[in-house]
Design a protein around this motif. Structure first.
Motif: not given
Length: 219
Positions: A33-34, A37-38, A41
């Motif tokens: 998930l991280k 998301t990164t 972004k």
């Protein structure tokens, strides 16, 4: 070689872009998930990720989530089953009192007789494996453990087989109560079933844990 003053090409470390989803392995749900998301972004707004690529990563993300949850569930089930099997060992070799049919092979069977309060007469009824009354005998209206020797109403010994018992408590001609009688038998095996713990008894008999009304060490 690049021209002087031209910006350097972006790299994964510069933009924070995560590795492709197909290369994700060994991580867990939160890590994935991280990473995703990164990547979202820091992607170049003038050159966003292709919709098809993004869909692939979302699909991979969903698959990883499901796999993690499946692994957690399997681990939980394994732990619970191991704990359940450990408790089965405690039944082996013990004597249980059960209202389920038990085996009679000519050796007297211990029964727990509990007449209703106020009874002046009690009748012990033995029922064979076909549901038929095999014998009926009159007992003293007192609570006690008795040995049932397989004598029939006609005086002849009953054949070997599975039998269950009921007690009819009477006061004069009035029947106060009819209830199942518990019989003692030694546990020779135990297993987990969809109905709960099933205990194996001698002579092909068995009983569910829910049918057991007492437990003791053999005399």
């Amino acid at each position: 070689m690049r021209a002087a003053g031209a910006p350097a090409p972006a790299t994964a470390s510069d933009t924070g872009t995560a590795p492709a989803a197909s290369g994700f392995s060994g991580g867990d749900f939160e890590t994935f998930l991280k990473m995703l998301t990164t990547q979202i972004k820091h992607q170049d707004p003038l050159n966003p990720m292709e919709g098809s690529d993004f869909a692939v990563q979302l699909a991979t993300f969903s698959g990883v989530e499901q796999q993690v949850r499946t692994n957690q569930l399997l681990e939980q089930l394994t732990t619970e089953r191991a704990a359940g099997l450990g408790t089965l060992a405690g039944w082996i070799g013990r004597e249980v009192r059960t209202t389920a049919p038990i085996a009679f092979d000519g050796t007297p069977v211990t029964l727990d007789v509990q007449p209703a309060a106020g009874a002046t007469e009690v009748q012990l009824v033995a029922i064979d494996q076909h549901g038929r009354e095999a014998s009926r005998q009159t007992l003293n209206p007192t609570a006690a453990e008795i040995l049932w020797d397989g004598s029939s109403t006609t005086g002849r010994d009953l054949p070997a087989g599975l039998y269950s018992f009921k007690l009819v408590s009477m006061k004069g001609d009035e029947i106060l109560k009819t209830e199942a009688v518990g019989a003692y038998a030694r546990v020779t095996g135990a297993e987990l079933t969809s109905d709960g713990v099933r205990l194996t008894l001698p002579g092909g008999a068995s009983t569910l844990e829910t049918e057991v009304t007492a437990l003791r060490d053999p005399a």
